[in-house]
Design a protein around this motif. Structure first.
Motif, PDB file in Angstrom:
ATOM      1  N   LEU A  66     -30.933   7.265  53.274  1.00  0.00           N
ATOM      2  CA  LEU A  66     -31.900   6.165  53.235  1.00  0.00           C
ATOM      3  C   LEU A  66     -33.086   6.601  54.085  1.00  0.00           C
ATOM      4  CD1 LEU A  66     -29.697   2.982  53.877  1.00  0.00           C
ATOM      5  CD2 LEU A  66     -30.460   3.891  51.688  1.00  0.00           C
TER       6      LEU A  66
ATOM      7  N   GLN B 122     -32.547   1.384  48.674  1.00  0.00           N
ATOM      8  CA  GLN B 122     -32.715   2.253  47.506  1.00  0.00           C
ATOM      9  C   GLN B 122     -32.961   1.377  46.279  1.00  0.00           C
ATOM     10  OE1 GLN B 122     -29.428   4.936  47.078  1.00  0.00           O
ATOM     11  NE2 GLN B 122     -30.198   6.325  48.636  1.00  0.00           N
TER      12      GLN B 122
ATOM     13  N   GLU C 115     -38.229  11.106  44.343  1.00  0.00           N
ATOM     14  CA  GLU C 115     -36.889  10.994  43.754  1.00  0.00           C
ATOM     15  C   GLU C 115     -36.451  12.333  43.159  1.00  0.00           C
ATOM     16  OE1 GLU C 115     -36.544   7.743  41.024  1.00  0.00           O
ATOM     17  OE2 GLU C 115     -36.999   6.266  42.561  1.00  0.00           O
TER      18      GLU C 115
ATOM     19  N   TRP D  77     -27.058   9.581  43.081  1.00  0.00           N
ATOM     20  CA  TRP D  77     -27.830   8.789  44.042  1.00  0.00           C
ATOM     21  C   TRP D  77     -27.955   9.571  45.336  1.00  0.00           C
ATOM     22  CZ3 TRP D  77     -30.295   4.459  42.726  1.00  0.00           C
ATOM     23  CH2 TRP D  77     -29.875   3.773  41.582  1.00  0.00           C
ATOM     24  N   SER D  78     -29.094   9.434  45.975  1.00  0.00           N
ATOM     25  CA  SER D  78     -29.293  10.125  47.250  1.00  0.00           C
ATOM     26  C   SER D  78     -28.372   9.552  48.317  1.00  0.00           C
ATOM     27  CB  SER D  78     -30.750   9.963  47.689  1.00  0.00           C
ATOM     28  OG  SER D  78     -30.898  10.486  48.979  1.00  0.00           O
TER      29      SER D  78
END
Lengths: 552, 452
Positions: free
Chosen positions: A267, A290, A240, A263-264
């Protein structure tokens, strides 16, 4: 405007939403997590940061004058969540703010907590309201126990526990939850920058790369890397941090407090393996959800087709498409539509995949990259031919075993492929330290993370009810590297022991449960403990499920 | 078809030998755990595991202890990289070789002292390997002919009915799954012959399977209206059900349960809806309780040629890997495959008991197809044009009699069974379906090209 209740609920969701059952939960709340949790609120932050907002709101709720008042956060809310979780979160936040090698004792720890809650230093080790009365436990311990009980009932494995030493007995609860401290994250980011790590590795690959730089870390991070019990959550926390760094353009000026976290937009996917009755093997893309984030109405573009991402179970979307050799060999990136929240699905390039049986339906014949193999569990390894020497070495040393003789491997993807599988693979021993492999990553993935685990097998299980039919309860096996294990079986309140004695390890055992209900199995072996909840239900408790579409 | 369980030899490693260099150390200077940690790190950092795979330390080391480095090389040579490592760490770790002249040992020489690598920690107790019986994959669609109908007493029928009802509750809760899961659950519930259980549940409209029978899915609850003798509307319940669902249902009408002949499937449930409640009201009220219910969908009955053309084609089947038997109209007889059209059983070469698969081969299209066992047998008889394909219908009793040896394909039999909700009765060599309307019989005889 947010209030205490909003934060409490949001923190529970962040740490448990989209998390597979039987996962160890660490309440590792830090500034990055608070920023992401805040981003899920429907309104903008009214303070300088979400972390500041959180501290302010918790402080306002629990601090009365110069005293902490835990009565305001006792019990459960209308959703059944313990009210004290946000306060426990702030306790972990204090642990995360401890310096790299700061000595862990009450004075140091509560100095940090006071700073966060704006409490004056009154010269006492513990703040007012958290003082320990004679012959009583610390006031906050009840909240930790309540949180642990709640996690167990939801099917998760709690990790917060008291310390062994006098000075760390109570402070170990929040400290045990703190994975990467702020200082550790800064150290990792420096490594990412110096090593120019911009390949989007998955958790396992990145962990091995990070662990190889062991000599460059301070004591706390080293001890985390050495602790196999925290391998999976630590690998996730490092990943993360890595994604956060990549998300910020992997620039080298993001060290320090001014960094922003989001948030990334990627996925990641594992692989999902099915085999038909003719022995034809198929691999599909198995997208991971996520943690703590709800994403709706996404589609992934795979080999010219568009597949909707629909939930399979906590933590995973349903498998999509069929993977060919090239995709698995080289790793692939797939586009996601719409790309407003996430834009890519990444199948990482790997030299091997460890595939374990479906944890909900072990008899289904389906294997996927759900988790690391549990003790005593048999699994499949899909690997490039170059790793076979390493696997044979592990087998020669009685660390693992697989079906057939040591030469036994099965080619997949046709005759010209360099990918193979071995079947019914099992880890036998814990003494991996004296063995050196070419692939450290393989060793990290297979080396057991626990010395003791409770496995439930057989019986008639209804996954949707998280229980077994009373007439067909499961058998209990305590896997351990020791001939015997202390086992206690009791009802959920723990006031009625059904069984309590030493049992042989690695042997399935049946217990006579007196009624339907929830029962706790506790195993203890050489100071290590493990616990599992068994819920027994009547046929009347079994209800209909909504079906997924039938494929194949 | 990809190869499964085909052992292949790894690269030839015969020229590489594993041998050991031994050293002495004092615990006061370097503790064994520290030694292990440092050397492990060096091996990993320098990527030397291909030369130095293992280290073994003397068991229960005291003041002074031995340790051995396993080296893999040709002819006991010390690889350059290992020599460099030994030189760099000599003063602290490798100062005292066990043998100053030829520090070279075989495993057998040092084994009594160190044992296996995992013995470095003396409390190790390996988890025993559980070698599982190799399961032979069988198609869920493959059956063998059977019309054994031993008499059962009422208590046995009641128990069987209850177990099947429980099984349907379980299927309804799980929703869908693989054939293996279905088979295993039958075993747990004590239901014998899971392939026949699967077929019966399909005939009753409770579940559907994928074309190759490897996956199943329970059907959503649905109601099929049948003719009623009184003024109420009567329905048969198909698909999912649970105790809670049935209890909810019961608040709107009257439920009647009727065991299947011989108790070999969940009981048929008739639902009588009072005239004062409309069907729309019922579905709406059920919806409010969290249950969606629909009318059983109208099914198009395909003609026999269309049915056959829609069967799943099997790709990559290699008949020479199996022992084959071919259906001759009455029995299966040993056969060497010569690309003749027909219905075949596939047996594993080394196991004789049950056929693993059954497929139909079509010479014209050079294709193997799979389908339900009785269906393929019916098609084989139909193709041979030899089996007096006929059935007997009694309009008076609304019963249809079909010869057991001419049992119809599943899709047609499903229409017969679902229309009454009851499995056929066995009488000598005949299957008797009840509650069959004239219209249905006429339509089926036309589609199957059978004289009634």
């Amino acid at each position: 405007m947010t209030n205490y209740s909003d934060w409490n609920t949001a923190i529970v969701h962040y740490f448990t939403q989209n998390v597979p059952y039987s996962t160890k939960i660490y309440l590792s709340l830090d500034d990055d997590a608070l920023t992401k949790i805040g981003a899920n609120f429907a309104h903008d932050c009214t303070d300088n940061s979400w972390a500041e907002n959180f501290c302010e709101i918790v402080s306002r709720k629990v601090v009365n004058g110069e005293k902490i008042d835990l009565d305001t956060i006792s019990g459960h809310d209308s959703l059944g969540y313990p009210r004290g979780i946000a306060f426990l979160g702030i306790m972990v936040l204090a642990a995360n703010q401890m310096a790299e090698d700061e000595q862990i004792d009450q004075r140091n720890y509560f100095k940090r907590l006071r700073q966060i809650l704006n409490l004056p230093d009154d010269g006492q080790p513990r703040p007012k309201g958290l003082k320990i009365e004679l012959n009583e436990e610390a006031p906050e311990v009840q909240l930790w126990k309540q949180w642990n009980r709640w996690l167990i009932r939801q099917g998760f494995i709690p990790t917060a526990q008291e310390g062994f030493g006098k000075t760390t007995k109570n402070t170990n609860y929040p400290i045990s939850q703190s994975l990467l401290r702020n200082a550790d994250k800064d150290r990792l980011r420096r490594i990412f920058i110096e090593m120019h790590w911009q390949t989007r590795w998955d958790e396992q690959t990145l962990f091995t790369k990070v662990a190889n730089e062991y000599s460059r870390y301070a004591h706390h991070l080293r001890s985390l890397i050495d602790d196999r019990q925290r391998y999976e959550p630590l690998a996730q926390a490092i990943h993360e941090t890595y994604l956060d760094w990549l998300e910020c353009g992997s620039a080298n000026n993001l060290i320090g407090e001014s960094r922003q976290r989001a948030w990334s937009r990627q996925l990641y996917a594992g692989i999902y393996r099915t085999e038909d009755f003719l022995g034809n093997i198929e691999y599909s893309l198995y997208p991971k959800q996520q943690r703590g984030r709800s994403l709706d109405s996404l589609e992934v573009q795979c080999n010219g087709n568009s597949y909707p991402l629909r939930e399979d179970r906590a933590g995973w979307y349903l498998p999509v498409g069929i993977l060919f050799r090239q995709e698995i060999s080289e790793g692939t990136t797939y586009q996601i539509k719409p790309d407003t929240q996430v834009e890519k699905l990444i199948l990482p390039r790997r030299d091997f995949w460890v595939l374990v049986p479906d944890p909900d339906n072990p008899e289904s014949g389906v294997y996927a990259s759900w988790s690391s193999p549990k003790l005593g569990e048999q699994f499949i390894i899909l690997f490039r031919e170059s790793l076979f020497t390493d696997l044979q070495r592990l087998r020669d040393e009685n660390l693992i075993q697989w079906e057939g003789d040591r030469e036994n491997k099965c080619q997949v993807f046709g005759d010209n492929s360099n990918w193979y599988e071995i079947y019914q693979c099992q880890v036998l021993s814990q003494a991996w330290d004296g063995v050196f492999l070419q692939s450290q990553e393989l060793k990290d993935a297979l080396q057991p993370t626990t010395k003791l685990s409770i496995s439930l097998s057989g019986g008639l299980r209804v996954a949707s009810s998280k229980g077994w039919i009373f007439d067909y309860p499961p058998q209990v096996t305590a896997f351990a590297f020791h001939p015997s294990v202390e086992i206690e079986v009791s009802n959920i309140q723990g006031n009625s022991a059904i069984a309590q004695k030493s049992y042989p390890s690695n042997t399935p055992m049946s217990f006579n449960f007196p009624s339907v209900g929830e029962f706790m199995i506790r195993a203890n072996c050489l100071g290590e403990t493990s616990q599992r909840l068994i819920k027994l239900i009547n046929w009347g408790d079994v209800d209909m499920a909504l079906q997924n579409q039938l494929g194949g | 078809m990809q190869s499964r369980r085909t052992p292949r030899n790894t690269q030839n490693r015969s020229q590489i030998q594993r041998w050991y260099m031994g050293f002495k150390q004092k615990t006061g200077k370097v503790k064994p755990t520290k030694l292990l940690e440092v050397i492990s790190r060096e091996i990993q950092t320098r990527n030397l595991s291909r030369y130095l795979p293992i280290m073994r330390i003397e068991k229960s080391p005291k003041g002074e202890y031995y340790f051995f480095l396993a080296i893999e090389s040709k002819g006991f040579e010390i690889p350059h990289e290992i020599a460099k490592l030994l030189k760099e760490l000599k003063d602290i770790y490798f100062k005292l070789p066990v043998d100053k002249t030829r520090n070279c040992f075989e495993l057998e020489q040092i084994k009594p002292m160190v044992g296996n690598a995992h013995d470095v920690t003396d409390y190790t107790n390996p988890i025993p390997y559980r070698s599982q019986t190799r399961t032979i994959s069988e198609s869920s669609l493959t059956l063998s002919d059977s019309n054994q109908t031993q008499p059962l007493d009422q208590e046995r029928i009641n128990n069987l009915s209850k177990n099947h009802e429980h099984f349907l509750y379980w299927l309804s809760a799980v929703g869908s799954g693989a054939w293996e899961l279905f088979r295993k659950t039958c075993e747990i519930l004590g239901l014998v012959e899971p392939k026949r259980v699967l077929r019966r549940l399909k005939l009753l409209g409770h579940i559907t399977t994928s074309g190759n029978g490897s996956k199943w899915q329970v059907n959503p609850p649905s109601l099929l209206e049948i003719q009623s003798e009184n003024g109420d509307r009567t329905f048969i319940l198909h698909g999912q059900r649970s105790i809670k669902f049935l209890n909810t249902f019961r608040t709107f009408g009257f439920l009647e349960t009727c065991n299947q002949p011989r108790g070999e499937a969940p009981p048929c449930i008739y639902f009588r809806l009072p005239s004062e409640i409309g069907y729309e009201t019922l579905t709406q009220r059920m919806q409010e309780q969290g249950y969606s219910i629909t009318l059983t969908p109208f099914r198009n009955i395909p003609d026999i040629a269309t049915w056959y053309s829609n069967l799943l084609v099997v790709q990559g089947l290699l008949p020479y890997k199996f022992r084959l038997k071919k259906f001759n109209g009455q029995d299966f007889i040993d056969y060497t495959f010569q690309r003749e059209t027909g219905f075949y059983q596939f047996f594993s070469q080394d196991i004789d008991s049950h056929p693993q698969y059954t497929f139909f081969y079509d010479q014209d299209s050079d294709q193997w197809v799979q389908g339900d066992w009785y269906g393929l047998r019916f098609w084989a008889i139909y193709q041979m044009n030899q089996g007096n394909l006929c059935a007997y219908y009694s309009e008076e009793n609304n019963t249809l009699c079909v010869l057991f040896s001419h049992r119809w394909a599943e899709v047609y039999e499903t229409h017969l069974v679902m229309s009454s909700g009851v499995l056929p009765r066995y009488e000598s060599d005949t299957l008797i379906y009840q509650g069959i309307s004239t219209d249905l019989v006429n339509e089926l005889s036309q589609k199957l090209n059978i004289s009634i």
